[in-house]
Scaffold this active site. Structure first.
Site, PDB file in Angstrom:
ATOM      1  CE1 TYR A   1       2.084  -8.521  15.492  1.00 33.11           C
ATOM      2  CE2 TYR A   1       3.531  -9.441  13.828  1.00 33.11           C
ATOM      3  CZ  TYR A   1       3.353  -8.789  15.034  1.00 33.11           C
ATOM      4  OH  TYR A   1       4.432  -8.411  15.779  1.00 33.11           O
TER       5      TYR A   1
ATOM      6  CD  GLN B   1      -0.389  -5.036  14.085  1.00 33.75           C
ATOM      7  OE1 GLN B   1      -0.582  -4.035  13.417  1.00 33.75           O
ATOM      8  NE2 GLN B   1      -1.371  -5.853  14.445  1.00 33.75           N
ATOM      9  CD  GLU B   2       3.402  -7.535  19.070  1.00 32.85           C
ATOM     10  OE1 GLU B   2       2.543  -7.618  19.971  1.00 32.85           O
ATOM     11  OE2 GLU B   2       3.704  -8.495  18.336  1.00 32.85           O
ATOM     12  CB  SER B   3       2.583  -1.641  22.450  1.00 34.01           C
ATOM     13  OG  SER B   3       3.731  -0.946  21.984  1.00 34.01           O
TER      14      SER B   3
END
Length: 488
Positions: free
Chosen positions: A440, A313-315
């Site tokens: 998120y 999800q972040e990168s």
């Protein structure tokens, strides 16, 4: 001693023995005249409630933290109300569910659809989960406009509510009933192209679209169907009445809303495109970083798949990723957070993953003791995205409105309030993009579920159609979330 004396003693013993036999027979006869022990009395005596179910994403499966599933959690809540332990008995088929009840192996069965046939032979509770039978096809095939276009091409699992409606409403329709398959198996076969179309509940379809992104829904059938608990047809009513009262209380209760959200609330999160992208990137990158995720997760008491889901999800598992605000690295740590965690190089994947794991652990530990799992993890992830201060602000807004701040479903409602002036002006940390935190967490939950399935977790059974040798062709990525992609 005379011959008469010799024979008299055995005769006396015979008369004494006969008297005891008569007494024992009478006692046995009296015992058989007593009514059989009721299920409720048996449950109270043994302290165990026996419930039959099948393995399914919507009923019962083994997750990383143990048994879970909508039907499992509902039955567990009923067992808790009775003050007894739950013995969940997993069977293979719908027929085995009713057989377990009929033979007395289980007190009742869960996960069945109420039908006229069941009502004739068993006692059913009122429905507690309405179903939406939906026609499902594969993306490579033309979209069916109606049932007539699926004549001879439709395969359904044994579900009397659906099959009876098809036969009555469309008597000329040619379709096949697969007596040995459940709805999830048929969804897998549609995704694989083995069959053209099937019918499954909309929730089950949404859950499986994360694993099979090429599944598509065509239309919903106008069939009235709902889940029910199935009891034997006997005269004892105590347990049955308790079940009816329990389900009636749950139907409009906040606990049922929380239960539905826990198991189905994130089902729509990814859709087909997101699932396919995830599958492609997992094949390209996950095997490279998996050891680092596993090591960091073990050291910090986390499931590595949850940590990997956060990293995606972040990168998208890109160690060189940089946000417009300067957040960088595979776990997208801010400079301040990295400094606090002792991460010297945010672009070093191992350091970033280890730092992210410690940060999630720290956030979980700093939350209020009353927050239970899985809500504790979802709340910690919201804090990972938004900052703990903003999450505490949202919790305070809930307290002011007499809503439970420890419930994720309530916090999910409150986080978007932080974008509104009338709310964020009342908070300590002010404005925050609470909508993003909600999205998120929903995305991470979806990615986590997919990773559980892809990595062979014991929480789901793999259909036989997926048990084949790994593909090496260029079509591997197109097959989306096939268990056997080489990276996994």
């Amino acid at each position: 001693m005379s011959d008469a004396a010799v024979h008299r003693l055995p005769a006396q013993r015979y008369r004494v023995s006969l008297r005891w036999v008569t007494i024992l027979l009478a006692l046995a006869l009296l015992a058989t005249c007593q009514p059989p022990v009721s299920p409720m009395a048996e449950i109270q005596a043994t302290g165990i409630l026996r419930v039959a179910t099948v393995n399914s994403a919507t009923t019962y499966y083994l997750g990383p933290a143990g048994p879970t599933g909508f039907e499992y959690d509902l039955a567990q809540a009923f067992a808790d109300q009775l003050g007894v332990e739950l013995d969940m008995q997993v069977v293979d088929t719908r027929a085995a569910l009713t057989r377990a009840v009929r033979q007395g192996n289980s007190h009742f069965s869960v996960g069945l659809t109420a039908t006229a046939a069941l009502r004739r032979d068993y006692r059913l509770t009122p429905g507690y989960l309405d179903l939406q039978p939906t026609v499902v096809y594969q993306a490579d095939d033309p979209t069916p406009d109606d049932l007539a276009s699926l004549d001879g091409k439709l395969t359904v699992a044994r579900d009397d509510a659906v099959t009876n409606w098809l036969r009555q409403a469309h008597p000329t329709l040619n379709f096949r009933v697969d007596e040995s398959a459940n709805a999830e198996e048929l969804l897998a076969r549609v995704a694989e192209g083995d069959i053209r179309a099937t019918v499954a509940d909309a929730r089950l379809v949404q859950l499986n679209q994360r694993y099979y992104p090429r599944l598509r829904t065509a239309f919903t059938l106008p069939v009235t169907a709902s889940r029910t608990w199935v009891f034997p047809a006997r005269e004892h009513d105590a347990l049955y009445n308790r079940a009816i009262a329990f389900l009636a209380g749950m139907r409009g209760d906040a606990a049922m809303t929380i239960l539905r959200d826990r198991h189905f609330g994130h089902a729509k999160r990814l859709g087909f495109v997101g699932g396919q992208t995830f599958a492609r990137i997992a094949e390209e990158r996950l095997d490279r970083w998996r050891p680092a995720f596993e090591t960091a997760a073990e050291e910090n008491g986390l499931d590595w798949r949850l940590l990997a889901a956060v990293g995606y999800q972040e990168s998208h598992w890109d160690p060189e990723a940089v946000s417009p605000t300067g957040v960088r690295g595979l776990m997208m740590l801010t400079e301040q957070t990295a400094e606090e965690l002792g991460v010297a190089d945010r672009t070093d994947p191992a350091q970033s993953i280890e730092g992210g794991a410690r940060y999630i652990r720290d956030l979980r530990e700093r939350l209020a003791d009353g927050i239970e799992e899985p809500d504790r993890t979802w709340t910690a992830l919201a804090a990972y995205n938004l900052g703990l201060g903003h999450v505490l602000d949202a919790r305070e807004l809930l307290r002011q409105r007499d809503r439970d701040p420890d419930s994720w479903i309530n916090l999910r409602d409150a986080l978007p309030w932080l974008t509104q002036k009338r709310y964020h002006s009342q908070t300590r940390y002010g404005y925050a993009r609470g909508h993003e935190a909600v999205t998120y967490v929903g995305n991470v939950r979806a990615y986590y579920d997919i990773l559980l399935w892809m990595t062979g977790s014991p929480d789901t059974e793999k259909p036989e159609s997926l048990q084949r040798e790994p593909e090496t062709s260029d079509t591997a990525a197109e097959r989306a979330l096939d268990m056997n992609v080489p990276a996994l």
